[in-house]
Design a protein around this motif. Structure first.
Motif, mmCIF file in Angstrom:
data_model
loop_
_atom_site.group_PDB
_atom_site.id
_atom_site.type_symbol
_atom_site.label_atom_id
_atom_site.label_comp_id
_atom_site.label_asym_id
_atom_site.label_seq_id
_atom_site.Cartn_x
_atom_site.Cartn_y
_atom_site.Cartn_z
ATOM 1 N N PRO A 199 0.988 -1.224 0.028
ATOM 2 C CA PRO A 199 0.177 0.142 -0.087
ATOM 3 C C PRO A 199 0.922 1.136 0.058
ATOM 4 C CG PRO A 199 -0.732 -1.682 1.636
ATOM 5 C CD PRO A 199 0.526 -2.164 1.064
ATOM 6 N N ALA A 200 0.839 2.355 -0.975
ATOM 7 C CA ALA A 200 1.607 3.351 -1.270
ATOM 8 C C ALA A 200 1.660 4.232 -0.169
ATOM 9 C CB ALA A 200 1.304 4.096 -2.415
ATOM 10 N N GLN A 201 0.481 4.736 0.480
ATOM 11 C CA GLN A 201 0.613 5.614 1.535
ATOM 12 C C GLN A 201 0.927 5.099 2.695
ATOM 13 O OE1 GLN A 201 -0.246 9.038 1.271
ATOM 14 N NE2 GLN A 201 -0.181 8.234 -0.668
ATOM 15 N N GLY A 202 0.786 3.615 2.943
ATOM 16 C CA GLY A 202 1.469 3.071 4.387
ATOM 17 C C GLY A 202 3.198 3.033 4.234
ATOM 18 N N VAL A 203 3.351 2.830 2.868
ATOM 19 C CA VAL A 203 5.037 2.923 2.831
ATOM 20 C C VAL A 203 5.602 4.378 3.037
ATOM 21 C CG1 VAL A 203 6.951 2.735 1.028
ATOM 22 C CG2 VAL A 203 5.087 0.880 1.130
ATOM 23 N N LEU A 204 4.600 5.223 2.424
ATOM 24 C CA LEU A 204 5.075 6.527 2.383
ATOM 25 C C LEU A 204 5.378 7.071 3.961
ATOM 26 C CD1 LEU A 204 5.690 9.550 1.105
ATOM 27 C CD2 LEU A 204 3.055 9.926 1.080
ATOM 28 N N MET A 205 4.068 6.916 4.791
ATOM 29 C CA MET A 205 4.246 7.317 5.998
ATOM 30 C C MET A 205 5.257 6.770 6.848
ATOM 31 S SD MET A 205 0.163 8.236 6.693
ATOM 32 C CE MET A 205 0.414 9.139 8.220
ATOM 33 N N SER A 206 5.420 5.145 6.471
ATOM 34 C CA SER A 206 6.340 4.518 7.490
ATOM 35 C C SER A 206 7.661 4.945 7.106
ATOM 36 C CB SER A 206 6.295 2.995 7.005
ATOM 37 O OG SER A 206 4.891 2.387 7.695
ATOM 38 N N ARG A 207 8.232 5.252 5.968
ATOM 39 C CA ARG A 207 9.423 5.470 5.517
ATOM 40 C C ARG A 207 9.675 6.903 6.055
ATOM 41 N NH1 ARG A 207 11.709 7.846 0.781
ATOM 42 N NH2 ARG A 207 13.690 6.982 0.276
ATOM 43 N N ARG A 208 8.592 7.913 6.310
ATOM 44 C CA ARG A 208 8.998 9.314 6.667
ATOM 45 C C ARG A 208 9.359 9.202 8.066
ATOM 46 N NH1 ARG A 208 3.767 12.783 4.406
ATOM 47 N NH2 ARG A 208 4.759 13.078 2.237
ATOM 48 N N LEU A 209 8.504 8.093 8.933
ATOM 49 C CA LEU A 209 8.854 8.146 10.341
ATOM 50 C C LEU A 209 10.113 7.696 10.647
ATOM 51 C CD1 LEU A 209 5.291 6.774 11.199
ATOM 52 C CD2 LEU A 209 6.354 8.722 12.057
ATOM 53 N N MET A 210 10.681 6.352 9.619
ATOM 54 C CA MET A 210 11.662 5.777 9.812
ATOM 55 C C MET A 210 12.942 6.753 9.508
ATOM 56 S SD MET A 210 10.875 2.071 8.394
ATOM 57 C CE MET A 210 12.682 1.552 8.566
ATOM 58 N N ARG A 211 12.740 7.768 8.610
ATOM 59 C CA ARG A 211 13.968 8.512 8.231
ATOM 60 C C ARG A 211 14.404 9.446 8.963
ATOM 61 N NH1 ARG A 211 13.603 10.093 2.545
ATOM 62 N NH2 ARG A 211 15.558 10.216 2.395
ATOM 63 N N GLY A 212 13.249 10.039 9.664
ATOM 64 C CA GLY A 212 13.442 11.491 10.579
ATOM 65 C C GLY A 212 13.320 12.564 9.843
ATOM 66 N N SER A 213 14.310 13.501 10.139
ATOM 67 C CA SER A 213 14.155 14.962 9.244
ATOM 68 C C SER A 213 14.902 14.751 8.172
ATOM 69 C CB SER A 213 14.736 15.758 10.436
ATOM 70 O OG SER A 213 14.894 17.181 9.708
ATOM 71 N N VAL A 214 14.469 14.904 6.927
ATOM 72 C CA VAL A 214 15.082 15.243 5.716
ATOM 73 C C VAL A 214 15.749 16.486 5.624
ATOM 74 C CG1 VAL A 214 14.939 15.171 3.217
ATOM 75 C CG2 VAL A 214 13.447 13.773 4.523
ATOM 76 N N ASP A 215 15.418 17.508 6.224
ATOM 77 C CA ASP A 215 16.049 18.837 6.375
ATOM 78 C C ASP A 215 17.446 18.850 6.835
ATOM 79 O OD1 ASP A 215 13.899 19.908 4.973
ATOM 80 O OD2 ASP A 215 13.099 20.890 6.652
ATOM 81 N N GLU A 216 17.221 18.030 7.989
ATOM 82 C CA GLU A 216 18.616 17.855 8.823
ATOM 83 C C GLU A 216 19.691 17.306 7.752
ATOM 84 O OE1 GLU A 216 20.426 15.803 12.805
ATOM 85 O OE2 GLU A 216 18.554 14.778 11.908
ATOM 86 N N ILE A 217 19.250 16.107 7.017
ATOM 87 C CA ILE A 217 20.227 15.627 6.107
ATOM 88 C C ILE A 217 20.512 16.374 4.946
ATOM 89 C CG2 ILE A 217 20.429 13.563 4.389
ATOM 90 C CD1 ILE A 217 18.353 12.072 6.207
ATOM 91 N N VAL A 218 19.710 17.127 4.520
ATOM 92 C CA VAL A 218 19.944 18.373 3.562
ATOM 93 C C VAL A 218 20.865 19.329 3.734
ATOM 94 C CG1 VAL A 218 18.959 19.905 1.800
ATOM 95 C CG2 VAL A 218 17.885 17.720 2.283
ATOM 96 N N LYS A 219 20.732 20.007 5.167
ATOM 97 C CA LYS A 219 21.643 20.723 5.627
ATOM 98 C C LYS A 219 23.169 20.209 5.871
ATOM 99 C CE LYS A 219 22.361 23.477 9.946
ATOM 100 N NZ LYS A 219 21.947 23.780 11.454
ATOM 101 N N ARG A 220 23.426 18.799 6.216
ATOM 102 C CA ARG A 220 24.602 18.368 6.395
ATOM 103 C C ARG A 220 25.149 18.331 4.889
ATOM 104 N NH1 ARG A 220 27.359 15.418 10.181
ATOM 105 N NH2 ARG A 220 26.173 17.119 11.632
ATOM 106 N N ILE A 221 24.329 17.929 3.882
ATOM 107 C CA ILE A 221 24.872 17.736 2.654
ATOM 108 C C ILE A 221 25.422 19.057 2.184
ATOM 109 C CG2 ILE A 221 24.289 17.824 0.240
ATOM 110 C CD1 ILE A 221 22.278 15.482 1.002
#
Length: 249
Positions: A199-221
């Protein structure tokens, strides 16, 4: 034939590095093509998963040395196409699977840290020679790798440049499956198709929760890119590049 091949196999978009005569060393146009292929899935509901692949004998030799030398002589640092690719990969909300054979050098290794499922052939060797070239790690690897592997393993890989072979990479948490090289693509595609069937939305929300802050990763890049730009101008990096080019000749 294009250096980057993009094909949609049902719900899976396959992005294949195809500059085999140069061991898939990435040029700026290749980064641009991969960034576009990734970003193009954002509003395409038909694509449910991405797969990044290389050749049967090599995944990626890292950045093209010619582009590196131009960057060292100019003031462009990593280069906007590289940053665009890294940002697109990190911000991608579709799961990413990787099929890896042979050497994965530099960004060939660090991009795997942002993949959700990695299939490695038994021939795989991960190597990040950044510091040996007078540079610093990129792709937010200085943030993600210690979290994934622990500081000691990450230091050995990113700073000391010690290679990780397929089984070691699996033990370190970078690789999911180790298979025979001839089976890598098929195994990775099967994993991508399995993910795409969820289920696409289930994957999307689970992945967001697991990955945490994307902005933090982009800032480190971006922080790494600033440091990278400074290091390219350093005497250490200039000497290392000259020694490398002399050795290549």
């Amino acid at each position: 034939m294009s250096d980057i091949l993009v094909t949609d196999q049902g719900p899976v978009r396959v992005i294949r590095m195809n500059r085999l005569d140069k061991k898939n060393a990435l040029t700026l146009p290749m980064y641009e093509a991969m960034a576009e292929a990734i970003a193009g899935t954002a509003h395409n509901a038909d694509i449910r998963c991405l797969m990044i692949a290389g050749g049967p004998d090599v995944f990626c030799a890292g950045n093209d040395i010619g582009d590196f030398m131009k960057a060292a002589q100019g003031s462009g640092g990593l280069g906007q196409p590289i940053l665009d690719f890294l940002h697109a990969l990190v911000r991608c909300e579709k799961p990413v699977v990787a099929a890896v054979n042979g050497n994965a050098v530099g960004v060939g290794t660090t991009m795997l840290l942002h993949c959700d499922y990695v299939v490695a052939g038994t021939s795989v060797r991960l190597l990040t020679p950044f510091v040996g070239l007078g540079l610093v790690p990129e792709a937010a690897s200085s943030l993600v790798a210690p979290r994934l592997m622990g500081h000691a393993r990450a230091f050995a890989l990113l700073v000391m440049g010690q290679p990780l072979h397929a089984q070691e990479a699996r033990e370190a948490g970078i690789v999911n499956d180790v298979v025979e090289p001839a089976e890598t693509d098929a195994t990775a595609l099967a994993a991508a198709q399995k993910i795409a069937a969820l289920p696409a939305q289930g994957v999307l929300m689970s992945r967001r929760l697991m990955r945490g802050s994307v902005d933090e990763i982009v800032k480190r890049i971006d922080e790494e890119a600033d440091a990278f730009k400074l290091r390219l101008k350093s005497q250490e990096a200039q000497a290392a590049f000259m020694a490398f080019m002399t050795r290549k000749k």
